[in-house]
Design a protein around this motif. Structure first.
Motif, PDB file in Angstrom:
ATOM      1  N   GLY A 185     124.437  77.355  14.703  1.00 10.03           N
ATOM      2  CA  GLY A 185     125.070  76.130  15.175  1.00 10.03           C
ATOM      3  C   GLY A 185     124.258  75.476  16.283  1.00 10.03           C
ATOM      4  O   GLY A 185     124.122  74.244  16.328  1.00 10.03           O
ATOM      5  N   TYR A 186     123.704  76.292  17.162  1.00 14.70           N
ATOM      6  CA  TYR A 186     122.834  75.763  18.222  1.00 14.70           C
ATOM      7  C   TYR A 186     121.569  75.154  17.614  1.00 14.70           C
ATOM      8  O   TYR A 186     121.169  74.046  17.976  1.00 14.70           O
ATOM      9  CB  TYR A 186     122.470  76.876  19.210  1.00 14.70           C
ATOM     10  CG  TYR A 186     121.469  76.443  20.239  1.00 14.70           C
ATOM     11  CD1 TYR A 186     121.865  75.688  21.344  1.00 14.70           C
ATOM     12  CD2 TYR A 186     120.123  76.775  20.103  1.00 14.70           C
ATOM     13  CE1 TYR A 186     120.935  75.274  22.291  1.00 14.70           C
ATOM     14  CE2 TYR A 186     119.195  76.358  21.044  1.00 14.70           C
ATOM     15  CZ  TYR A 186     119.603  75.618  22.134  1.00 14.70           C
ATOM     16  OH  TYR A 186     118.683  75.195  23.057  1.00 14.70           O
ATOM     17  N   VAL A 187     120.945  75.861  16.681  1.00 15.46           N
ATOM     18  CA  VAL A 187     119.731  75.359  16.013  1.00 15.46           C
ATOM     19  C   VAL A 187     120.037  74.055  15.279  1.00 15.46           C
ATOM     20  O   VAL A 187     119.264  73.091  15.367  1.00 15.46           O
ATOM     21  CB  VAL A 187     119.172  76.427  15.033  1.00 15.46           C
ATOM     22  CG1 VAL A 187     118.079  75.855  14.149  1.00 15.46           C
ATOM     23  CG2 VAL A 187     118.667  77.644  15.804  1.00 15.46           C
ATOM     24  N   ILE A 188     121.162  74.010  14.594  1.00 13.18           N
ATOM     25  CA  ILE A 188     121.553  72.803  13.861  1.00 13.18           C
ATOM     26  C   ILE A 188     121.754  71.641  14.833  1.00 13.18           C
ATOM     27  O   ILE A 188     121.261  70.535  14.595  1.00 13.18           O
ATOM     28  CB  ILE A 188     122.816  73.075  13.010  1.00 13.18           C
ATOM     29  CG1 ILE A 188     122.458  74.008  11.843  1.00 13.18           C
ATOM     30  CG2 ILE A 188     123.450  71.778  12.529  1.00 13.18           C
ATOM     31  CD1 ILE A 188     123.659  74.597  11.134  1.00 13.18           C
ATOM     32  N   TRP A 189     122.469  71.879  15.923  1.00 12.39           N
ATOM     33  CA  TRP A 189     122.691  70.832  16.920  1.00 12.39           C
ATOM     34  C   TRP A 189     121.371  70.304  17.463  1.00 12.39           C
ATOM     35  O   TRP A 189     121.151  69.103  17.553  1.00 12.39           O
ATOM     36  CB  TRP A 189     123.588  71.358  18.035  1.00 12.39           C
ATOM     37  CG  TRP A 189     123.644  70.498  19.260  1.00 12.39           C
ATOM     38  CD1 TRP A 189     123.894  69.154  19.310  1.00 12.39           C
ATOM     39  CD2 TRP A 189     123.446  70.915  20.599  1.00 12.39           C
ATOM     40  NE1 TRP A 189     123.870  68.722  20.619  1.00 12.39           N
ATOM     41  CE2 TRP A 189     123.601  69.782  21.428  1.00 12.39           C
ATOM     42  CE3 TRP A 189     123.166  72.154  21.199  1.00 12.39           C
ATOM     43  CZ2 TRP A 189     123.473  69.842  22.809  1.00 12.39           C
ATOM     44  CZ3 TRP A 189     123.056  72.206  22.579  1.00 12.39           C
ATOM     45  CH2 TRP A 189     123.201  71.068  23.365  1.00 12.39           C
ATOM     46  N   GLN A 190     120.454  71.210  17.812  1.00 17.98           N
ATOM     47  CA  GLN A 190     119.180  70.812  18.397  1.00 17.98           C
ATOM     48  C   GLN A 190     118.289  70.045  17.425  1.00 17.98           C
ATOM     49  O   GLN A 190     117.401  69.303  17.842  1.00 17.98           O
ATOM     50  CB  GLN A 190     118.425  72.038  18.917  1.00 17.98           C
ATOM     51  CG  GLN A 190     119.062  72.689  20.114  1.00 17.98           C
ATOM     52  CD  GLN A 190     119.041  71.775  21.323  1.00 17.98           C
ATOM     53  OE1 GLN A 190     118.007  71.298  21.765  1.00 17.98           O
ATOM     54  NE2 GLN A 190     120.221  71.485  21.853  1.00 17.98           N
ATOM     55  N   ASN A 191     118.506  70.213  16.124  1.00 18.00           N
ATOM     56  CA  ASN A 191     117.616  69.630  15.124  1.00 18.00           C
ATOM     57  C   ASN A 191     118.296  68.640  14.189  1.00 18.00           C
ATOM     58  O   ASN A 191     117.701  68.210  13.212  1.00 18.00           O
ATOM     59  CB  ASN A 191     116.959  70.759  14.307  1.00 18.00           C
ATOM     60  CG  ASN A 191     116.063  71.599  15.170  1.00 18.00           C
ATOM     61  OD1 ASN A 191     114.938  71.216  15.467  1.00 18.00           O
ATOM     62  ND2 ASN A 191     116.567  72.728  15.648  1.00 18.00           N
ATOM     63  N   SER A 192     119.529  68.260  14.499  1.00 19.29           N
ATOM     64  CA  SER A 192     120.225  67.352  13.595  1.00 19.29           C
ATOM     65  C   SER A 192     119.936  65.897  13.927  1.00 19.29           C
ATOM     66  O   SER A 192     119.602  65.555  15.058  1.00 19.29           O
ATOM     67  CB  SER A 192     121.733  67.612  13.611  1.00 19.29           C
ATOM     68  OG  SER A 192     122.290  67.214  14.839  1.00 19.29           O
ATOM     69  N   THR A 193     120.026  65.097  12.901  1.00 21.48           N
ATOM     70  CA  THR A 193     119.921  63.642  13.032  1.00 21.48           C
ATOM     71  C   THR A 193     121.105  63.045  12.291  1.00 21.48           C
ATOM     72  O   THR A 193     121.883  63.769  11.657  1.00 21.48           O
ATOM     73  CB  THR A 193     118.613  63.105  12.409  1.00 21.48           C
ATOM     74  OG1 THR A 193     118.679  63.244  10.993  1.00 21.48           O
ATOM     75  CG2 THR A 193     117.381  63.828  12.943  1.00 21.48           C
ATOM     76  N   GLU A 194     121.211  61.723  12.326  1.00 21.84           N
ATOM     77  CA  GLU A 194     122.281  61.071  11.568  1.00 21.84           C
ATOM     78  C   GLU A 194     122.089  61.240  10.064  1.00 21.84           C
ATOM     79  O   GLU A 194     123.015  61.035   9.300  1.00 21.84           O
ATOM     80  CB  GLU A 194     122.315  59.579  11.901  1.00 21.84           C
ATOM     81  CG  GLU A 194     122.839  59.303  13.287  1.00 21.84           C
ATOM     82  CD  GLU A 194     122.814  57.832  13.596  1.00 21.84           C
ATOM     83  OE1 GLU A 194     123.873  57.184  13.465  1.00 21.84           O
ATOM     84  OE2 GLU A 194     121.736  57.336  13.958  1.00 21.84           O
ATOM     85  N   ASN A 195     120.894  61.627   9.658  1.00 20.77           N
ATOM     86  CA  ASN A 195     120.572  61.722   8.231  1.00 20.77           C
ATOM     87  C   ASN A 195     120.493  63.151   7.726  1.00 20.77           C
ATOM     88  O   ASN A 195     119.955  63.399   6.651  1.00 20.77           O
ATOM     89  CB  ASN A 195     119.244  61.005   7.959  1.00 20.77           C
ATOM     90  CG  ASN A 195     119.322  59.549   8.364  1.00 20.77           C
ATOM     91  OD1 ASN A 195     120.302  58.875   8.078  1.00 20.77           O
ATOM     92  ND2 ASN A 195     118.305  59.075   9.061  1.00 20.77           N
ATOM     93  N   THR A 196     120.999  64.101   8.494  1.00 28.32           N
ATOM     94  CA  THR A 196     121.021  65.493   8.035  1.00 28.32           C
ATOM     95  C   THR A 196     122.453  66.000   8.051  1.00 28.32           C
ATOM     96  O   THR A 196     123.299  65.491   8.782  1.00 28.32           O
ATOM     97  CB  THR A 196     120.167  66.420   8.945  1.00 28.32           C
ATOM     98  OG1 THR A 196     120.667  66.346  10.283  1.00 28.32           O
ATOM     99  CG2 THR A 196     118.701  66.053   8.915  1.00 28.32           C
TER     100      THR A 196
END
Length: 167
Positions: A101-112
């Motif tokens: 969840g931390y990795v996802i938060w750090q690497n998410s964009t509006e398009n992921t």
């Protein structure tokens, strides 16, 4: 739209406790995706109404079990190809879920739209302090592109100090 800054979303959602499906809490959140710079994690502000189930007892049982192992834990393919997680691996899976969840938060964009797909490999690392350390190779599934992204993460955990993704 916030001029020269980004896009802000206001969310109202219900959080379900993964360990107790009957336990839910209401949550409101504001998420700001910054314009232009894909290397900045979204800003997230949230409030939760109520509390989820206390996991201290289960955390301490898991911690004692792992600390008492004669050899460091090693496991692969969690869940398996049928979606099954062995009961003894459930805490390892939940720890990967929280850390991812931390990795996802750090690497998410509006398009992921990333989510943890599978733990390909996990290995406990030997430590001389009170923390447990796990090296994970996980597969993140981008639900938008259908891409499967391998991701290495190193996770420290202690029941009283929580989860830290160190790499």
């Amino acid at each position: 739209d916030i001029d020269d800054l980004g896009h802000k979303y206001h969310l109202e959602l219900v959080l379900e406790d993964v360990l107790d499906k009957d336990s839910t809490v209401n949550c409101t959140a504001e998420v700001l995706y910054h314009l232009g710079n894909k290397n900045i994690a979204p800003d997230v502000q949230f409030t939760i109404e109520g509390e989820l189930k206390n996991t201290d007892e289960a955390d301490n049982i898991f911690y004692s079990r792992i600390k008492s192992l004669e050899k460091e834990l090693v496991a692969e393919n969690i869940p398996d190809s049928h979606g099954n997680v062995p009961p003894e691996m459930e805490p390892i899976h939940l720890l990967a879920w929280v850390a991812s969840g931390y990795v996802i938060w750090q690497n998410s964009t509006e398009n992921t739209k990333l989510q943890l797909g599978q733990i390909k490999h996990v290995k406990q690392m030997k430590r001389s302090d009170e923390y447990l350390e796990f090296d994970y190779l996980i597969l993140l599934h981008d639900m938008v592109s259908q891409e499967i992204i391998p991701w290495h993460m190193t996770v420290l955990w202690h029941p009283q100090r929580g989860v830290q993704v160190t790499q």
